[in-house]
Design an enzyme around this catalytic site. Structure first.
Site, PDB file in Angstrom:
ATOM      1  N   CYS A   1      47.157  22.452  68.546  1.00 32.37           N
ATOM      2  CA  CYS A   1      47.866  23.930  69.570  1.00 32.37           C
ATOM      3  C   CYS A   1      48.507  24.457  69.442  1.00 32.37           C
ATOM      4  CB  CYS A   1      46.373  25.004  70.028  1.00 32.37           C
ATOM      5  SG  CYS A   1      46.953  26.707  69.880  1.00 32.37           S
TER       6      CYS A   1
ATOM      7  N   HIS B   1      41.763  24.794  66.700  1.00 41.74           N
ATOM      8  CA  HIS B   1      41.410  23.890  68.234  1.00 41.74           C
ATOM      9  C   HIS B   1      40.002  23.048  67.792  1.00 41.74           C
ATOM     10  CE1 HIS B   1      43.183  25.274  71.470  1.00 41.74           C
ATOM     11  NE2 HIS B   1      43.542  26.126  70.707  1.00 41.74           N
TER      12      HIS B   1
ATOM     13  N   GLU C   1      39.571  20.410  68.912  1.00 39.91           N
ATOM     14  CA  GLU C   1      37.935  19.513  70.420  1.00 39.91           C
ATOM     15  C   GLU C   1      37.187  20.618  70.462  1.00 39.91           C
ATOM     16  OE1 GLU C   1      40.540  21.455  70.487  1.00 39.91           O
ATOM     17  OE2 GLU C   1      40.771  22.835  72.663  1.00 39.91           O
TER      18      GLU C   1
END
Ligand code: MN
Length: 252
Positions: free
Chosen positions: A114, A220, A222
């Protein structure tokens, strides 16, 4: 030999403590990033945004994970702020710009997520859209979702033959999207690996990962690790590159 992965942090004011003591600033990292590194076999170390020690920090890590967060000061790409610009954190911007410079000098593998993709592009000479809805207008899809963070929303087309495609083992996928900024002019050292249907850059990479390992994704990853191996693969590839770097450094 588990490589040490530096994970960038943000500064947050602790609003809960206002009643009992003066407002303080706290170094904070989202657990999803550090867990992602650990899951991939790396040793995550959270990096406080102190620009004075950026060079020493670069000397102590084998890989750099640039995390999401606040908008980057547009002064770093020679633009005045638009009215739609969000909060910026000068200490964080200064630390990360300095750290990226040292990381590039040393050949440390860099993975940006990001804001991390965006600041990597700017550090290499690129520019950003400060605010997609106002600057791209009608042709733009929704990139700022209001949903659980893991939930996919828009499609992404991954360039066939790109390293990101090889790492993720997919040609297209649906991703989450929590950004209102994006790459405008791509830096010379990067190529686009994936785009959204409105053309917004969703992933980048360096031309030759074995010479210089740079990968960035706009979504994102993660937060999506439990919802597809392709997202875990990104962390694994970064940690593997960091391990190769650590071995080279130890031999030098
Ligand atoms: Mn998006």
């Amino acid at each position: 030999m588990a490589p040490v992965i530096g994970v960038t942090a943000t500064l947050k004011q602790d609003l809960d403590s206002v009643a009992t003591r003066p407002l303080g600033s706290f170094v904070r990292a989202d657990l999803d990033y550090v867990s992602g590194v650990a899951q991939a076999g790396g040793v995550p170390v959270v990096l406080p945004p102190i620009a004075d020690v950026a060079e020493e920090v670069a000397g102590s890590i084998d890989g750099l994970l640039l995390c999401g967060g606040s908008d980057l000061d547009p002064g770093y790409y020679d633009e005045e702020p638009l009215p739609e610009l969000d909060v910026t954190l000068p200490e964080r911007d200064a630390f990360e710009m300095a750290l990226i410079g040292y990381a590039l000098e040393r050949g440390i593998p860099v993975f940006g997520i990001c804001r991390g993709l965006q600041i990597l592009n700017v550090a290499l000479g690129g520019t950003l859209y400060q605010d997609l809805p106002s600057q791209l207008g009608n042709g733009s899809i929704a990139h700022r979702q209001q949903m659980p963070k893991w939930q996919w929303t828009h499609e992404v087309e991954v360039s066939g033959g790109s390293n990101v495609a090889k790492i993720m083992e997919v040609g297209g996928l649906r991703v989450n999207s929590y950004h209102h900024q994006a790459v405008k002019d791509l830096a010379d050292g990067l190529v686009v690996s994936a785009r959204a249907s409105d053309g917004v850059v969703e992933a980048v990479e360096s031309r030759n990962l074995s010479e210089r390992w740079l990968v960035g994704v706009q979504w994102h990853a993660e937060a999506m690790r439990d919802h597809g191996h392709e997202h875990r693969n990104l962390f694994a590839a970064h940690v593997a590159a960091a391990e190769r770097y650590a071995i080279r450094e130890a031999a030098a």
